[in-house]
Design a protein around this motif. Sequence first.
Motif, PDB file in Angstrom:
ATOM      1  N   LEU A  83      -3.348  20.713   9.476  1.00 50.21           N
ATOM      2  CA  LEU A  83      -2.834  20.331   8.229  1.00 50.21           C
ATOM      3  C   LEU A  83      -3.908  18.952   7.785  1.00 50.21           C
ATOM      4  N   ARG A  84      -5.097  19.210   8.176  1.00 47.24           N
ATOM      5  CA  ARG A  84      -6.139  18.368   8.052  1.00 47.24           C
ATOM      6  C   ARG A  84      -6.286  18.177   6.450  1.00 47.24           C
ATOM      7  N   ASN A  85      -6.345  19.340   5.975  1.00 48.24           N
ATOM      8  CA  ASN A  85      -6.260  19.447   4.076  1.00 48.24           C
ATOM      9  C   ASN A  85      -5.021  20.219   3.759  1.00 48.24           C
ATOM     10  N   VAL A  86      -3.955  19.537   3.510  1.00 50.24           N
ATOM     11  CA  VAL A  86      -2.780  20.188   3.226  1.00 50.24           C
ATOM     12  C   VAL A  86      -2.760  21.010   2.013  1.00 50.24           C
ATOM     13  N   ASP A  87      -3.589  20.434   0.984  1.00 54.29           N
ATOM     14  CA  ASP A  87      -3.603  21.044  -0.262  1.00 54.29           C
ATOM     15  C   ASP A  87      -4.364  22.347  -0.124  1.00 54.29           C
ATOM     16  N   LYS A  88      -5.248  22.605   0.831  1.00 60.77           N
ATOM     17  CA  LYS A  88      -5.939  23.908   0.907  1.00 60.77           C
ATOM     18  C   LYS A  88      -5.203  24.899   1.567  1.00 60.77           C
ATOM     19  N   VAL A  89      -4.321  24.517   2.515  1.00 56.96           N
ATOM     20  CA  VAL A  89      -3.291  25.324   3.231  1.00 56.96           C
ATOM     21  C   VAL A  89      -2.209  25.873   2.204  1.00 56.96           C
ATOM     22  N   PHE A  90      -1.794  24.920   1.494  1.00 57.19           N
ATOM     23  CA  PHE A  90      -0.746  25.125   0.679  1.00 57.19           C
ATOM     24  C   PHE A  90      -1.128  25.710  -0.986  1.00 57.19           C
ATOM     25  N   ALA A  91      -2.246  25.949  -1.092  1.00 60.56           N
ATOM     26  CA  ALA A  91      -3.057  26.330  -2.464  1.00 60.56           C
ATOM     27  C   ALA A  91      -2.170  27.266  -3.001  1.00 60.56           C
ATOM     28  N   THR A  92      -1.936  28.512  -2.582  1.00 57.39           N
ATOM     29  CA  THR A  92      -1.335  29.402  -3.123  1.00 57.39           C
ATOM     30  C   THR A  92       0.122  29.223  -3.375  1.00 57.39           C
ATOM     31  N   THR A  93       0.684  28.453  -2.327  1.00 53.97           N
ATOM     32  CA  THR A  93       2.195  28.121  -2.304  1.00 53.97           C
ATOM     33  C   THR A  93       2.344  27.211  -3.675  1.00 53.97           C
ATOM     34  N   ASN A  94       1.502  26.240  -3.750  1.00 52.04           N
ATOM     35  CA  ASN A  94       1.495  25.178  -4.883  1.00 52.04           C
ATOM     36  C   ASN A  94       1.777  26.128  -6.137  1.00 52.04           C
ATOM     37  N   VAL A  95       0.781  27.111  -6.414  1.00 46.47           N
ATOM     38  CA  VAL A  95       1.044  27.663  -7.555  1.00 46.47           C
ATOM     39  C   VAL A  95       2.228  28.656  -7.818  1.00 46.47           C
ATOM     40  N   LEU A  96       2.926  28.886  -6.558  1.00 49.52           N
ATOM     41  CA  LEU A  96       4.125  29.751  -6.556  1.00 49.52           C
ATOM     42  C   LEU A  96       5.170  28.596  -7.101  1.00 49.52           C
ATOM     43  N   ARG A  97       5.042  27.367  -6.587  1.00 47.88           N
ATOM     44  CA  ARG A  97       5.928  26.371  -6.891  1.00 47.88           C
ATOM     45  C   ARG A  97       5.933  25.749  -8.403  1.00 47.88           C
ATOM     46  N   THR A  98       4.938  26.110  -9.005  1.00 53.42           N
ATOM     47  CA  THR A  98       4.809  25.773 -10.204  1.00 53.42           C
ATOM     48  C   THR A  98       4.776  26.868 -11.157  1.00 53.42           C
ATOM     49  N   ARG A  99       3.661  27.481 -11.437  1.00 52.41           N
ATOM     50  CA  ARG A  99       3.752  28.756 -12.208  1.00 52.41           C
ATOM     51  C   ARG A  99       4.665  29.682 -11.853  1.00 52.41           C
ATOM     52  N   GLY A 100       4.812  30.082 -10.729  1.00 56.97           N
ATOM     53  CA  GLY A 100       5.864  31.031 -10.119  1.00 56.97           C
ATOM     54  C   GLY A 100       7.410  30.523 -10.592  1.00 56.97           C
ATOM     55  N   THR A 101       7.534  29.156 -10.418  1.00 58.90           N
ATOM     56  CA  THR A 101       8.906  28.724 -10.913  1.00 58.90           C
ATOM     57  C   THR A 101       9.032  28.763 -12.411  1.00 58.90           C
ATOM     58  N   ASP A 102       8.201  28.606 -13.160  1.00 58.71           N
ATOM     59  CA  ASP A 102       8.173  28.853 -14.419  1.00 58.71           C
ATOM     60  C   ASP A 102       8.525  30.085 -14.789  1.00 58.71           C
ATOM     61  N   ASN A 103       7.802  31.119 -14.080  1.00 57.08           N
ATOM     62  CA  ASN A 103       8.029  32.758 -14.446  1.00 57.08           C
ATOM     63  C   ASN A 103       9.525  32.811 -13.972  1.00 57.08           C
ATOM     64  N   LEU A 104      10.060  32.439 -12.946  1.00 58.99           N
ATOM     65  CA  LEU A 104      11.332  32.903 -12.624  1.00 58.99           C
ATOM     66  C   LEU A 104      12.499  32.370 -13.522  1.00 58.99           C
ATOM     67  N   LEU A 105      12.209  31.092 -14.081  1.00 56.21           N
ATOM     68  CA  LEU A 105      13.076  30.435 -14.876  1.00 56.21           C
ATOM     69  C   LEU A 105      13.007  31.074 -16.509  1.00 56.21           C
ATOM     70  N   ALA A 106      12.078  31.383 -16.737  1.00 50.68           N
ATOM     71  CA  ALA A 106      11.806  32.320 -18.009  1.00 50.68           C
ATOM     72  C   ALA A 106      12.574  33.558 -17.837  1.00 50.68           C
ATOM     73  N   ALA A 107      12.399  34.170 -16.576  1.00 49.20           N
ATOM     74  CA  ALA A 107      13.157  35.394 -16.664  1.00 49.20           C
ATOM     75  C   ALA A 107      14.379  35.080 -16.376  1.00 49.20           C
ATOM     76  N   ALA A 108      15.205  34.047 -15.807  1.00 49.77           N
ATOM     77  CA  ALA A 108      16.404  33.817 -15.887  1.00 49.77           C
ATOM     78  C   ALA A 108      17.016  33.470 -17.262  1.00 49.77           C
ATOM     79  N   THR A 109      16.474  32.988 -17.839  1.00 51.44           N
ATOM     80  CA  THR A 109      16.776  32.471 -19.140  1.00 51.44           C
ATOM     81  C   THR A 109      16.925  33.866 -19.945  1.00 51.44           C
ATOM     82  N   ARG A 110      15.915  34.818 -20.052  1.00 49.90           N
ATOM     83  CA  ARG A 110      16.086  36.108 -20.707  1.00 49.90           C
ATOM     84  C   ARG A 110      17.173  37.089 -20.165  1.00 49.90           C
ATOM     85  N   ALA A 111      17.384  36.806 -18.855  1.00 51.28           N
ATOM     86  CA  ALA A 111      18.481  37.872 -18.318  1.00 51.28           C
ATOM     87  C   ALA A 111      20.040  36.786 -18.451  1.00 51.28           C
ATOM     88  N   ARG A 112      19.640  35.902 -19.010  1.00 52.19           N
ATOM     89  CA  ARG A 112      21.036  35.170 -18.800  1.00 52.19           C
ATOM     90  C   ARG A 112      21.703  34.519 -17.735  1.00 52.19           C
TER      91      ARG A 112
END
Length: 308
Positions: A83-112
């Motif tokens: 974990l010398r460079n945490v941001d490198k290890v978590f790079a994809t996870t960070n996108v899943l926590r931002t854009r991925g979260t947005d995608n799921l929230l948008a889908a939740a809204t659509r599906a009520r």
Amino acid sequence: MRVFVTGATGALGRHLVPRLVAAGHEVTATTRSPGKIAAVREMGAEPVVVDGLDSKAVLVAVEAAAPDVIVHEMTALSDMRSLRNVDKVFATTNVLRTRGTDNLLAAATRARTRRFVAQGHNFVYERSGGPVKTEDDPRDPRPVPSAARSMAAIRYVDETVPRSAPEGVVLRYGTFYGPGASEPMLEMVRKRQMPVIGGGTGVWSFVEITDAAAATAAAVERGAPGVYNVGDSDPAPVAEWLPYLAEVAGAKPPLHMPAWLGRLLAGEFVVTQMTEARGISNEKARKELGWEPRYASWREGFRAWVGG
């Protein structure tokens, strides 16, 4: 209820999905790999192959499932040995926590879908003040530079889910351990590659992986919107838990290392976690989710995991 679980074959998902099925829920579970479809079916869930970063695919999958609850456990963590460079290890996870979260929230809204349960982490808390933090305590205003993007992504989930979903719940998990959750850490302990740095004064909160799954299942069914700490009842300094883990694992005691050398060899993030981390109180989750960890202390949990 109909429950849509993302990250179903991850460390937590593989314990959560069977628990939800056993509780009588109708579970649709996602995986990014077609090769894991059979594993999802064996858990008793309806599998869906979907990339959480593909917004259209997420919308289609969620609308088809029409869930009452969405559980967001998407991560992409394959190698946590350095974990010398945490941001490198978590790079994809960070996108899943931002854009991925947005995608799921948008889908939740659509599906009520009103209820939305998401994975957070206790790393968000300020590394000063008392040794144990509640959900009301301040978050860290000065994350380590090598982990700044990762901490921002965790904070994004923390802030966005309760604000955007009618029943948004974020679970700030402690450090996972147990089957399929922390083998790299155990391997490092056995090889004496995980030293006590700078006195080991950092306080950690652990949660055994099946206990984390039980808390998540509880949050699917109940609890007011908001954030919940999910850890055991025994926050402890590194200087206490690390030698104990080595002992029950049949390893030699961990080495000791000054902080300056730790920074050179392991990086600033590891040093701060070893020397400045703060534990978490699980009182709110126990009271409002009706959850009790099977392993109230890492002492019992570690022994059951590797020493039994």
